[in-house]
Design a protein around this motif. Structure first.
Motif, PDB file in Angstrom:
ATOM      1  N   LEU A  97       0.833  -1.206   0.000  1.00  0.00           N
ATOM      2  CA  LEU A  97       0.000   0.000   0.000  1.00  0.00           C
ATOM      3  C   LEU A  97       0.868   1.256   0.000  1.00  0.00           C
ATOM      4  CD1 LEU A  97      -2.803   1.462   0.468  1.00  0.00           C
ATOM      5  CD2 LEU A  97      -2.322   1.254   2.914  1.00  0.00           C
ATOM      6  N   LEU A  98       1.871   1.284   0.890  1.00  0.00           N
ATOM      7  CA  LEU A  98       2.712   2.476   1.004  1.00  0.00           C
ATOM      8  C   LEU A  98       3.540   2.699  -0.264  1.00  0.00           C
ATOM      9  CD1 LEU A  98       3.834   2.182   4.755  1.00  0.00           C
ATOM     10  CD2 LEU A  98       2.028   3.622   3.768  1.00  0.00           C
ATOM     11  N   GLU A  99       4.066   1.596  -0.832  1.00  0.00           N
ATOM     12  CA  GLU A  99       4.862   1.740  -2.074  1.00  0.00           C
ATOM     13  C   GLU A  99       3.999   2.305  -3.192  1.00  0.00           C
ATOM     14  OE1 GLU A  99       7.946   1.656  -2.374  1.00  0.00           O
ATOM     15  OE2 GLU A  99       8.733   0.433  -0.744  1.00  0.00           O
ATOM     16  N   ASP A 100       2.753   1.835  -3.271  1.00  0.00           N
ATOM     17  CA  ASP A 100       1.832   2.362  -4.293  1.00  0.00           C
ATOM     18  C   ASP A 100       1.610   3.858  -4.108  1.00  0.00           C
ATOM     19  OD1 ASP A 100       1.528  -0.030  -5.497  1.00  0.00           O
ATOM     20  OD2 ASP A 100      -0.563  -0.378  -4.896  1.00  0.00           O
ATOM     21  N   LEU A 101       1.380   4.253  -2.850  1.00  0.00           N
ATOM     22  CA  LEU A 101       1.108   5.666  -2.569  1.00  0.00           C
ATOM     23  C   LEU A 101       2.334   6.528  -2.872  1.00  0.00           C
ATOM     24  CD1 LEU A 101      -0.953   5.327   0.750  1.00  0.00           C
ATOM     25  CD2 LEU A 101      -1.800   6.137  -1.468  1.00  0.00           C
ATOM     26  N   ILE A 102       3.514   5.998  -2.533  1.00  0.00           N
ATOM     27  CA  ILE A 102       4.747   6.750  -2.816  1.00  0.00           C
ATOM     28  C   ILE A 102       4.937   6.885  -4.330  1.00  0.00           C
ATOM     29  CG2 ILE A 102       7.272   6.719  -2.633  1.00  0.00           C
ATOM     30  CD1 ILE A 102       6.846   5.200   0.086  1.00  0.00           C
ATOM     31  N   ALA A 103       4.686   5.768  -5.052  1.00  0.00           N
ATOM     32  CA  ALA A 103       4.854   5.793  -6.507  1.00  0.00           C
ATOM     33  C   ALA A 103       3.917   6.823  -7.149  1.00  0.00           C
ATOM     34  CB  ALA A 103       4.594   4.405  -7.078  1.00  0.00           C
ATOM     35  N   GLY A 104       2.766   7.021  -6.528  1.00  0.00           N
ATOM     36  CA  GLY A 104       1.782   7.973  -7.055  1.00  0.00           C
ATOM     37  C   GLY A 104       2.189   9.426  -6.872  1.00  0.00           C
ATOM     38  N   GLN A 105       3.199   9.671  -6.040  1.00  0.00           N
ATOM     39  CA  GLN A 105       3.652  11.036  -5.789  1.00  0.00           C
ATOM     40  C   GLN A 105       4.893  11.318  -6.643  1.00  0.00           C
ATOM     41  OE1 GLN A 105       2.688  13.312  -3.097  1.00  0.00           O
ATOM     42  NE2 GLN A 105       0.814  12.090  -3.007  1.00  0.00           N
ATOM     43  N   SER A 106       4.936  12.469  -7.237  1.00  0.00           N
ATOM     44  CA  SER A 106       6.150  12.812  -7.979  1.00  0.00           C
ATOM     45  C   SER A 106       7.193  13.317  -6.982  1.00  0.00           C
ATOM     46  CB  SER A 106       5.825  13.891  -9.007  1.00  0.00           C
ATOM     47  OG  SER A 106       5.350  15.037  -8.356  1.00  0.00           O
ATOM     48  N   ALA A 107       8.449  13.257  -7.415  1.00  0.00           N
ATOM     49  CA  ALA A 107       9.533  13.921  -6.672  1.00  0.00           C
ATOM     50  C   ALA A 107       9.807  13.353  -5.287  1.00  0.00           C
ATOM     51  CB  ALA A 107       9.261  15.426  -6.557  1.00  0.00           C
ATOM     52  N   ARG A 140      13.798   8.852  -2.818  1.00  0.00           N
ATOM     53  CA  ARG A 140      13.776   7.559  -2.145  1.00  0.00           C
ATOM     54  C   ARG A 140      15.042   7.281  -1.334  1.00  0.00           C
ATOM     55  NH1 ARG A 140       9.649   3.842  -2.524  1.00  0.00           N
ATOM     56  NH2 ARG A 140      10.895   3.075  -0.791  1.00  0.00           N
ATOM     57  N   SER A 141      16.100   8.046  -1.597  1.00  0.00           N
ATOM     58  CA  SER A 141      17.302   7.824  -0.795  1.00  0.00           C
ATOM     59  C   SER A 141      17.067   8.231   0.661  1.00  0.00           C
ATOM     60  CB  SER A 141      18.476   8.622  -1.375  1.00  0.00           C
ATOM     61  OG  SER A 141      18.299  10.008  -1.110  1.00  0.00           O
ATOM     62  N   ARG A 142      16.050   9.076   0.899  1.00  0.00           N
ATOM     63  CA  ARG A 142      15.770   9.502   2.270  1.00  0.00           C
ATOM     64  C   ARG A 142      14.411   9.004   2.765  1.00  0.00           C
ATOM     65  NH1 ARG A 142      15.364  15.051   2.802  1.00  0.00           N
ATOM     66  NH2 ARG A 142      15.198  15.473   0.573  1.00  0.00           N
ATOM     67  N   LEU A 143      13.793   8.126   1.983  1.00  0.00           N
ATOM     68  CA  LEU A 143      12.464   7.633   2.349  1.00  0.00           C
ATOM     69  C   LEU A 143      12.452   6.112   2.318  1.00  0.00           C
ATOM     70  CD1 LEU A 143       9.484   8.260   2.959  1.00  0.00           C
ATOM     71  CD2 LEU A 143       9.070   8.305   0.496  1.00  0.00           C
ATOM     72  N   GLN A 144      12.257   5.550   3.495  1.00  0.00           N
ATOM     73  CA  GLN A 144      12.333   4.105   3.644  1.00  0.00           C
ATOM     74  C   GLN A 144      10.958   3.580   4.035  1.00  0.00           C
ATOM     75  OE1 GLN A 144      15.060   3.259   6.834  1.00  0.00           O
ATOM     76  NE2 GLN A 144      15.098   1.078   6.352  1.00  0.00           N
ATOM     77  N   VAL A 145      10.655   2.355   3.675  1.00  0.00           N
ATOM     78  CA  VAL A 145       9.413   1.722   4.144  1.00  0.00           C
ATOM     79  C   VAL A 145       9.772   0.511   4.995  1.00  0.00           C
ATOM     80  CG1 VAL A 145       7.352   0.440   3.442  1.00  0.00           C
ATOM     81  CG2 VAL A 145       8.006   2.524   2.210  1.00  0.00           C
ATOM     82  N   VAL A 146       9.166   0.434   6.176  1.00  0.00           N
ATOM     83  CA  VAL A 146       9.374  -0.729   7.046  1.00  0.00           C
ATOM     84  C   VAL A 146       8.021  -1.412   7.240  1.00  0.00           C
ATOM     85  CG1 VAL A 146       9.848  -1.404   9.444  1.00  0.00           C
ATOM     86  CG2 VAL A 146      11.454   0.084   8.228  1.00  0.00           C
TER      87      VAL A 146
END
Lengths: 336, 336
Positions: free
Chosen positions: A44-54, A57-63
């Motif tokens: 779910l979170l990866e989908d939401l992140i992919a939907g956002q531009s810009a 990811r080097s500073r945004l991690q999903v656990v």
């Protein structure tokens, strides 16, 4: 400035993960030294992140965390029944040194119970307190407790006073004026806990205790830190929010009555909207848990993207000020 | 309609006897069936009455009292140390059947203590409560207790609920919705007294108990009667007054920022003033003491002429509705 890492409970709150992801990415753009760890359901979170531009990811991690704590769930249930909740995993990242603060918009009671269990309180603190900045005629005051502690002894109120004073100092107030909330300013007024707390505070070294303040005195800006039990604080906060909303609605209604009023309303509305935003800082800026071995910020459950951003900002300030460490030092001086 | 006689403590309040005399004479003009007995220093009161035109002396009496209770005096002091205070003599007129209600703008604690001592409580009532009408998004709610009882047991809260319900009915509300003020609406929320009071109220016959209401729910108009202890009620009332005043001041300040804002302000100000008056009904209309063998109205200490007039009006309504007798009947049904 070195990097800051904040663990985000991405599943909590009334408005869901979408707003939280959006707020997180906006904060990353605004603060180059910030790293965020979103905790929750990975797909779910990866989908939401992919939907956002810009999104950097080097500073945004999903656990990953497989469970979510509901807004109506009992704290005891959250504590015992859900070992892999997003809230708990985020707090564990903080405990394990993988983050310097945790932000959640989830169930307040569960967040407090889990924070105490996972992080533990600072030495000398019986109960952590929840504090937020309330607007006054002259600026802001830090009001605590806001609902984490329903019944409080005089000693608890005393500890809240000390913690509130340190927090106000960290936010830039020089020699914060500390007051107890009461139903009168004379010595004879109030319940036993408040009277007893007053005598403890009168004898506290290095605390700028100014005595009792009443409900109207709080809004007149008579103190920088106002201390009460969580029942009273929660009622004050929520009734103030309710009253501000009602006044806003009445003003809008007044401005619809007739052509003349409509004209005045059209001119006044932008000014009034600015005022309303200023009047709900707890909704907008989040509340801070004080007295834990770590920084935990509770974003208002019904805050939108901007509210969650403000909560992350508050976490950043507390990281920069190293608030738990400052509290620890001050508490050692005053309490032990 | 038969005549009503109201005893007025003419010496109490922050603004002094002049405003009280003025308000009294205005009420006499407005209500031909009304008789007033002003209690206080005779020469002072006679001078003030002589200074007013159109005083119908056939309905305006002066009764002498040599002492005045100060606004900061302890209730115990007022009770024991001043047998001839204007407040006490006014209450004694009520007790002796020479008046049907008493109105005072004096020291609240002293007025409650003297009322209990001189008038006694209704059978089944442990403690009288102080109630006032609070504006909500949909009308008004009766909030009690407002500060007469700092610590309350569940039984006290239960009694307040019953009394508040009867008072709301007397003021024209059909089947008043009665709620307990709490920090959440779920069963698990709140302190022991509130939880216990909830279980008492759930089992009360003939009471329209709707459960818990939060601070914001109060202002949304979710209940007609909202019950809490006097500490919480007083904080809620005074913080609301303080917030409404602050919002008013901020609006005025906003409307001074620049030419455009000044224009909007000039147009909006009359509307806003109307709103502000509506938002401080306790200040304007006075609070009622419930549970006594007699009608006692407390006018706000800092109310002006109009505030005192409203307090006399509230006394008139309670006389017409025979509120103590109605309360007595209902309490016998529910409590005994």
């Amino acid at each position: 400035m070195s990097a800051q890492i904040i663990a985000i409970d991405a599943m909590g709150g009334d408005f869901g993960p979408r707003s939280i992801v959006q707020a997180s990415i906006a904060c990353l753009s605004a603060t180059p030294s910030l790293h965020l760890t979103l905790v929750g359901q990975p797909s779910l979170l990866e989908d939401l992140i992919a939907g956002q531009s810009a999104a950097d990811r080097s500073r945004l991690q999903v656990v990953a965390a497989s469970e979510v704590i509901g807004m109506d769930e009992r704290p005891s249930q959250a504590l015992r029944g859900k070992p892999d909740s997003s809230m708990r995993v985020a707090l564990e990242l903080l405990r394990d040194g993988k983050a310097q603060a945790c932000v959640s918009a989830g169930n307040t009671g569960a967040l407090m119970a889990l924070s105490r269990y996972v992080l533990k309180t600072l030495p000398g603190v019986d109960r952590p307190a929840m504090v937020a900045a309330i607007p006054t005629q002259t600026g802001y005051c830090q009001l605590l407790d806001l609902g984490a502690n329903v019944d409080c002894s005089a000693e608890h109120l005393y500890q809240f006073a000390v913690m509130g004073s340190v927090a106000a100092q960290a936010l830039g107030v020089y020699r914060p004026r500390v007051a107890l909330l009461n139903i009168g300013t004379e010595d004879i007024k109030g319940n036993q806990q408040v009277k007893l707390a007053a005598s403890l505070l009168q004898n506290a070294r290095g605390l700028n205790y100014i005595g009792f303040v009443e409900g109207d005195g709080l809004y007149r800006g008579e103190a920088d830190v106002v201390v009460c039990d969580g029942f009273v604080g929660n009622i004050l906060l929520k009734s103030s929010e309710g009253l501000a909303t009602m006044i806003g609605a009445r003003i809008q209604a007044l401005f619809r009555q007739g052509v003349f009023a409509r004209m005045a309303g059209a001119m006044a509305m932008p000014l009034l909207k600015r005022l309303q935003a200023d009047l709900a800082p707890a909704r907008h800026n989040g509340a801070s848990f004080l007295g834990l071995q770590g920084i935990v910020i509770k974003s208002h459950g019904s805050a939108g993207v901007q509210g969650f951003q403000s909560a992350i900002q508050r976490a950043l300030i507390e990281i920069q000020e190293d608030l738990p460490q400052r509290l620890h030092g001050r508490l050692e001086d005053l309490l032990l």
